[in-house]
Scaffold this motif. Sequence first.
Motif, PDB file in Angstrom:
ATOM      1  N   THR A   4      78.461  53.192  62.280  1.00  0.00           N
ATOM      2  CA  THR A   4      79.534  52.624  63.102  1.00  0.00           C
ATOM      3  C   THR A   4      78.907  51.591  64.037  1.00  0.00           C
ATOM      4  O   THR A   4      77.786  51.777  64.519  1.00  0.00           O
ATOM      5  CB  THR A   4      80.271  53.697  63.909  1.00  0.00           C
ATOM      6  OG1 THR A   4      79.323  54.495  64.627  1.00  0.00           O
ATOM      7  CG2 THR A   4      81.077  54.595  62.990  1.00  0.00           C
ATOM      8  N   LEU A   5      79.647  50.532  64.295  1.00  0.00           N
ATOM      9  CA  LEU A   5      79.110  49.419  65.067  1.00  0.00           C
ATOM     10  C   LEU A   5      80.159  48.907  66.037  1.00  0.00           C
ATOM     11  O   LEU A   5      81.322  48.726  65.673  1.00  0.00           O
ATOM     12  CB  LEU A   5      78.690  48.289  64.110  1.00  0.00           C
ATOM     13  CG  LEU A   5      78.315  46.928  64.704  1.00  0.00           C
ATOM     14  CD1 LEU A   5      77.099  47.048  65.600  1.00  0.00           C
ATOM     15  CD2 LEU A   5      78.056  45.921  63.586  1.00  0.00           C
ATOM     16  N   GLY A   6      79.746  48.688  67.265  1.00  0.00           N
ATOM     17  CA  GLY A   6      80.617  48.078  68.259  1.00  0.00           C
ATOM     18  C   GLY A   6      79.846  47.034  69.048  1.00  0.00           C
ATOM     19  O   GLY A   6      78.655  47.222  69.339  1.00  0.00           O
ATOM     20  N   SER A   7      80.508  45.942  69.393  1.00  0.00           N
ATOM     21  CA  SER A   7      79.853  44.885  70.172  1.00  0.00           C
ATOM     22  C   SER A   7      80.898  44.148  70.987  1.00  0.00           C
ATOM     23  O   SER A   7      82.010  43.907  70.516  1.00  0.00           O
ATOM     24  CB  SER A   7      79.125  43.913  69.240  1.00  0.00           C
ATOM     25  OG  SER A   7      78.354  42.987  69.980  1.00  0.00           O
ATOM     26  N   GLN A   8      80.527  43.789  72.215  1.00  0.00           N
ATOM     27  CA  GLN A   8      81.457  43.080  73.101  1.00  0.00           C
ATOM     28  C   GLN A   8      80.673  42.094  73.950  1.00  0.00           C
ATOM     29  O   GLN A   8      79.653  42.456  74.561  1.00  0.00           O
ATOM     30  CB  GLN A   8      82.183  44.081  73.998  1.00  0.00           C
ATOM     31  CG  GLN A   8      83.298  43.494  74.823  1.00  0.00           C
ATOM     32  CD  GLN A   8      83.990  44.554  75.669  1.00  0.00           C
ATOM     33  OE1 GLN A   8      83.804  44.589  76.876  1.00  0.00           O
ATOM     34  NE2 GLN A   8      84.755  45.406  75.031  1.00  0.00           N
ATOM     35  N   PRO A   9      81.125  40.831  74.015  1.00  0.00           N
ATOM     36  CA  PRO A   9      80.422  39.864  74.869  1.00  0.00           C
ATOM     37  C   PRO A   9      80.631  40.182  76.345  1.00  0.00           C
ATOM     38  O   PRO A   9      81.597  40.854  76.724  1.00  0.00           O
ATOM     39  CB  PRO A   9      81.063  38.534  74.490  1.00  0.00           C
ATOM     40  CG  PRO A   9      82.443  38.909  74.033  1.00  0.00           C
ATOM     41  CD  PRO A   9      82.293  40.242  73.348  1.00  0.00           C
ATOM     42  N   ALA A  10      79.739  39.677  77.163  1.00  0.00           N
ATOM     43  CA  ALA A  10      79.877  39.866  78.601  1.00  0.00           C
ATOM     44  C   ALA A  10      81.161  39.234  79.124  1.00  0.00           C
ATOM     45  O   ALA A  10      81.828  39.770  80.004  1.00  0.00           O
ATOM     46  CB  ALA A  10      78.672  39.267  79.316  1.00  0.00           C
ATOM     47  N   ASP A  11      81.498  38.097  78.538  1.00  0.00           N
ATOM     48  CA  ASP A  11      82.689  37.340  78.930  1.00  0.00           C
ATOM     49  C   ASP A  11      83.430  36.969  77.641  1.00  0.00           C
ATOM     50  O   ASP A  11      82.845  36.325  76.764  1.00  0.00           O
ATOM     51  CB  ASP A  11      82.266  36.081  79.695  1.00  0.00           C
ATOM     52  CG  ASP A  11      83.437  35.230  80.165  1.00  0.00           C
ATOM     53  OD1 ASP A  11      84.561  35.409  79.651  1.00  0.00           O
ATOM     54  OD2 ASP A  11      83.213  34.365  81.038  1.00  0.00           O
ATOM     55  N   PRO A  12      84.698  37.362  77.509  1.00  0.00           N
ATOM     56  CA  PRO A  12      85.435  37.045  76.279  1.00  0.00           C
ATOM     57  C   PRO A  12      85.492  35.555  75.962  1.00  0.00           C
ATOM     58  O   PRO A  12      85.701  35.173  74.808  1.00  0.00           O
ATOM     59  CB  PRO A  12      86.843  37.595  76.561  1.00  0.00           C
ATOM     60  CG  PRO A  12      86.645  38.628  77.620  1.00  0.00           C
ATOM     61  CD  PRO A  12      85.508  38.144  78.461  1.00  0.00           C
ATOM     62  N   ALA A  13      85.299  34.721  76.969  1.00  0.00           N
ATOM     63  CA  ALA A  13      85.372  33.277  76.762  1.00  0.00           C
ATOM     64  C   ALA A  13      84.042  32.686  76.311  1.00  0.00           C
ATOM     65  O   ALA A  13      83.966  31.487  76.016  1.00  0.00           O
ATOM     66  CB  ALA A  13      85.817  32.585  78.046  1.00  0.00           C
ATOM     67  N   ARG A  14      82.997  33.531  76.229  1.00  0.00           N
ATOM     68  CA  ARG A  14      81.679  33.020  75.859  1.00  0.00           C
ATOM     69  C   ARG A  14      81.179  33.704  74.597  1.00  0.00           C
ATOM     70  O   ARG A  14      81.616  34.800  74.236  1.00  0.00           O
ATOM     71  CB  ARG A  14      80.680  33.239  77.006  1.00  0.00           C
ATOM     72  CG  ARG A  14      81.107  32.561  78.295  1.00  0.00           C
ATOM     73  CD  ARG A  14      80.013  32.570  79.317  1.00  0.00           C
ATOM     74  NE  ARG A  14      78.861  31.792  78.869  1.00  0.00           N
ATOM     75  CZ  ARG A  14      77.799  31.551  79.638  1.00  0.00           C
ATOM     76  NH1 ARG A  14      77.759  32.024  80.867  1.00  0.00           N
ATOM     77  NH2 ARG A  14      76.798  30.854  79.179  1.00  0.00           N
ATOM     78  N   GLU A  15      80.220  33.066  73.935  1.00  0.00           N
ATOM     79  CA  GLU A  15      79.657  33.591  72.705  1.00  0.00           C
ATOM     80  C   GLU A  15      78.882  34.876  72.958  1.00  0.00           C
ATOM     81  O   GLU A  15      78.212  35.015  73.974  1.00  0.00           O
ATOM     82  CB  GLU A  15      78.689  32.555  72.098  1.00  0.00           C
ATOM     83  CG  GLU A  15      79.100  32.045  70.752  1.00  0.00           C
ATOM     84  CD  GLU A  15      78.116  31.040  70.181  1.00  0.00           C
ATOM     85  OE1 GLU A  15      78.168  30.848  68.951  1.00  0.00           O
ATOM     86  OE2 GLU A  15      77.342  30.452  70.949  1.00  0.00           O
ATOM     87  N   ASN A  16      78.989  35.795  72.026  1.00  0.00           N
ATOM     88  CA  ASN A  16      78.183  37.014  72.070  1.00  0.00           C
ATOM     89  C   ASN A  16      76.810  36.685  71.491  1.00  0.00           C
ATOM     90  O   ASN A  16      76.695  36.275  70.344  1.00  0.00           O
ATOM     91  CB  ASN A  16      78.868  38.110  71.251  1.00  0.00           C
ATOM     92  CG  ASN A  16      78.231  39.466  71.433  1.00  0.00           C
ATOM     93  OD1 ASN A  16      77.068  39.575  71.829  1.00  0.00           O
ATOM     94  ND2 ASN A  16      78.980  40.522  71.146  1.00  0.00           N
ATOM     95  N   GLU A  17      75.771  36.862  72.289  1.00  0.00           N
ATOM     96  CA  GLU A  17      74.417  36.525  71.846  1.00  0.00           C
ATOM     97  C   GLU A  17      73.677  37.713  71.260  1.00  0.00           C
ATOM     98  O   GLU A  17      72.515  37.590  70.868  1.00  0.00           O
ATOM     99  CB  GLU A  17      73.638  35.907  73.012  1.00  0.00           C
ATOM    100  CG  GLU A  17      74.243  34.576  73.444  1.00  0.00           C
ATOM    101  CD  GLU A  17      73.697  34.010  74.735  1.00  0.00           C
ATOM    102  OE1 GLU A  17      73.990  32.833  75.035  1.00  0.00           O
ATOM    103  OE2 GLU A  17      72.993  34.746  75.459  1.00  0.00           O
ATOM    104  N   ASP A  18      74.341  38.877  71.196  1.00  0.00           N
ATOM    105  CA  ASP A  18      73.804  40.022  70.465  1.00  0.00           C
ATOM    106  C   ASP A  18      74.126  39.867  68.984  1.00  0.00           C
ATOM    107  O   ASP A  18      75.087  39.191  68.601  1.00  0.00           O
ATOM    108  CB  ASP A  18      74.441  41.328  70.949  1.00  0.00           C
ATOM    109  CG  ASP A  18      73.951  41.777  72.312  1.00  0.00           C
ATOM    110  OD1 ASP A  18      73.056  41.116  72.878  1.00  0.00           O
ATOM    111  OD2 ASP A  18      74.478  42.791  72.811  1.00  0.00           O
ATOM    112  N   PHE A  19      73.328  40.528  68.154  1.00  0.00           N
ATOM    113  CA  PHE A  19      73.594  40.570  66.719  1.00  0.00           C
ATOM    114  C   PHE A  19      73.158  41.928  66.197  1.00  0.00           C
ATOM    115  O   PHE A  19      72.093  42.435  66.564  1.00  0.00           O
ATOM    116  CB  PHE A  19      72.821  39.475  65.986  1.00  0.00           C
ATOM    117  CG  PHE A  19      72.938  39.555  64.478  1.00  0.00           C
ATOM    118  CD1 PHE A  19      74.020  38.978  63.830  1.00  0.00           C
ATOM    119  CD2 PHE A  19      71.988  40.232  63.722  1.00  0.00           C
ATOM    120  CE1 PHE A  19      74.140  39.056  62.438  1.00  0.00           C
ATOM    121  CE2 PHE A  19      72.099  40.313  62.337  1.00  0.00           C
ATOM    122  CZ  PHE A  19      73.182  39.732  61.693  1.00  0.00           C
TER     123      PHE A  19
END
Length: 273
Positions: A4-19
């Motif tokens: 199972t995988l979940g990911s959320q950017p710090a700011d919805p208006a900015r790119e998520n830099e996690d992968f």
Amino acid sequence: MIVTLGSQPADPARENEDFAAAGLGAAVLLDGAGVAGAETGCVHGIAWFSSTLGGLLLSAIAAHPARPLTDCLADSIRVVRSLHEDTCDLTYRASPTSTVVAIRAHAGALDYLVLGDSTLLLAETDGSTAAITDQRLDEVGTRLRGPVDALPTGSPEHAAALAEYRDALTGLRNRPGGFWIAGPTAEAADHALSGTVPLDSLASVTLLSDGATRLVDSFELADWKEILALLNSSGPDGLIRRVREAEAGDPDGRRWPRGKAHDDATVLHWSLR
């Protein structure tokens, strides 16, 4: 095997830099990093770097099950460099970098690699847990970030102190006495934490970026067993939701001083039982 995988950017208006991604018997998680407000010298950006390196690394470790993970990472770094060294200036101090966590199940064992301050959480079948994190960045950061933590998160003074801190931190990147992280040079792979554990001793394996481990290592609101219980009941999204709730209760960093009020948060949970 259930992933199972979940990911959320710090700011919805900015790119998520996690992968993060998983394949048959292998998984990777990367947390891209740069220097806030600084030119990176890269026309592609941090998210491109972490996702490109992550995809190449997952392919390499799955395709070569007997090859050391450090060698797979070094080769992947070289390939990424070749993809953008002609268009980007990789000598910039803020050139994109990334933490790396990688695992591979092979021949009854789990191989692992950890570079940078993301975390690998191993849950044993006997109920014990082991969290593997590269502490070198935190150790260097602790020596340097006193002035930052004394100021309210998000204030102009905090931003200025944070910029000075990041400049000093960047000067210690990928050198003895400092810390190691995936970037333009493949040498960093040789300094990763790596090892092997028997696969049949494990109940689950979890890869977490530092934005998702805040409940434990920054806020001290939970221990690793409680994190596992939360993952088993609510999944990665439930854990990230708890982190966001805690952050929202301390937006200025008064209770929990930190560089960012929110951070990209990613969890990949691999259940083996």
